[in-house]
Design an enzyme around this catalytic site. Structure first.
Site, PDB file in Angstrom:
ATOM      1  N   HIS A  48       0.856  -1.185   0.000  1.00  0.00           N
ATOM      2  CA  HIS A  48       0.000   0.000   0.000  1.00  0.00           C
ATOM      3  C   HIS A  48       0.894   1.238   0.000  1.00  0.00           C
ATOM      4  CE1 HIS A  48      -3.629  -2.345   1.772  1.00  0.00           C
ATOM      5  NE2 HIS A  48      -3.726  -2.225   0.470  1.00  0.00           N
ATOM      6  N   ASP A 102     -11.000  -6.452  -3.002  1.00  0.00           N
ATOM      7  CA  ASP A 102      -9.980  -7.162  -3.778  1.00  0.00           C
ATOM      8  C   ASP A 102      -8.855  -7.642  -2.866  1.00  0.00           C
ATOM      9  OD1 ASP A 102     -11.424  -6.494  -6.061  1.00  0.00           O
ATOM     10  OD2 ASP A 102     -10.214  -4.701  -6.451  1.00  0.00           O
ATOM     11  N   HIS A 121     -10.146  -0.400  -2.642  1.00  0.00           N
ATOM     12  CA  HIS A 121     -10.206  -1.725  -3.260  1.00  0.00           C
ATOM     13  C   HIS A 121     -10.114  -2.830  -2.205  1.00  0.00           C
ATOM     14  CE1 HIS A 121      -6.005  -0.672  -2.877  1.00  0.00           C
ATOM     15  NE2 HIS A 121      -5.649  -1.912  -3.074  1.00  0.00           N
ATOM     16  N   ASP A 175      -4.371  -6.213  -7.944  1.00  0.00           N
ATOM     17  CA  ASP A 175      -4.670  -7.192  -6.886  1.00  0.00           C
ATOM     18  C   ASP A 175      -5.422  -8.383  -7.468  1.00  0.00           C
ATOM     19  OD1 ASP A 175      -3.507  -5.504  -4.994  1.00  0.00           O
ATOM     20  OD2 ASP A 175      -5.419  -4.607  -4.423  1.00  0.00           O
ATOM     21  N   ARG A 188      -7.721 -14.225   1.207  1.00  0.00           N
ATOM     22  CA  ARG A 188      -8.469 -15.483   1.291  1.00  0.00           C
ATOM     23  C   ARG A 188      -7.872 -16.525   0.347  1.00  0.00           C
ATOM     24  NH1 ARG A 188     -13.008 -13.431   0.605  1.00  0.00           N
ATOM     25  NH2 ARG A 188     -13.177 -13.689  -1.639  1.00  0.00           N
ATOM     26  N   ASP A 219      -1.310  -1.435   4.792  1.00  0.00           N
ATOM     27  CA  ASP A 219      -1.501  -0.319   5.710  1.00  0.00           C
ATOM     28  C   ASP A 219      -2.835  -0.537   6.413  1.00  0.00           C
ATOM     29  OD1 ASP A 219      -1.864   2.050   7.051  1.00  0.00           O
ATOM     30  OD2 ASP A 219      -1.976   3.294   5.260  1.00  0.00           O
ATOM     31  N   GLY A 230      -2.550  -1.825  -8.021  1.00  0.00           N
ATOM     32  CA  GLY A 230      -3.499  -2.582  -7.191  1.00  0.00           C
ATOM     33  C   GLY A 230      -4.950  -2.167  -7.357  1.00  0.00           C
TER      34      GLY A 230
END
Length: 128
Positions: free
Chosen positions: A8, A90, A87, A60, A96, A80, A55
């Site tokens: 980030h 995402d 986003h 991402d 996950r 961060d 991203g």
């Protein structure tokens, strides 16, 4: 080994310093990064990095697709946690997928250092 590097905005300086410190290790692997992060790391280290989109602009999701297809072995994603990310869905999906695919994921400098030291010491083992 295929490694993705993501950070980030407020963590970009940390990932650059990490890449500088572990340049000798990282250059032995196939590196991928989201757009801005990859450009910044390359500018500071001269590492060869396959750059994807930024991203928030789909990078991402591109990393997520690579994860889903078994194309990555390790993710370093310096997040961060104190700044809302537009986003975020995402980002959550990417985290996950790491769990589903059993891909090691470092989300802060300390965990990234542990993983890079394991690569350096040749003690990193990919889960099957």
């Amino acid at each position: 080994m295929k490694i993705a590097l993501i950070a980030h905005d407020k963590k970009k300086s940390e990932i650059i310093e990490l890449a500088k410190k572990y340049k000798d290790i990282l250059e032995m692997h196939e590196l991928y990064a989201t757009g801005t992060t990859g450009t910044m790391i390359m500018g500071e280290t001269k590492l060869d990095i396959y750059r994807l989109k930024s991203g928030p602009l789909g990078g991402d999701q591109q990393i997520g697709a690579m994860l889903a297809n078994g194309e990555l072995d390790l993710i370093i994603f310096l997040r961060d946690p104190l700044t809302a990310q537009p986003h975020e869905p995402d980002v959550s999906a990417l985290l996950r997928l790491c769990d589903v695919q059993k891909i090691p994921l470092a989300t802060n400098e300390s965990s990234a250092t542990i993983m890079l030291e394991a690569l350096k010491n040749k003690t990193f083992v990919i889960a099957q």
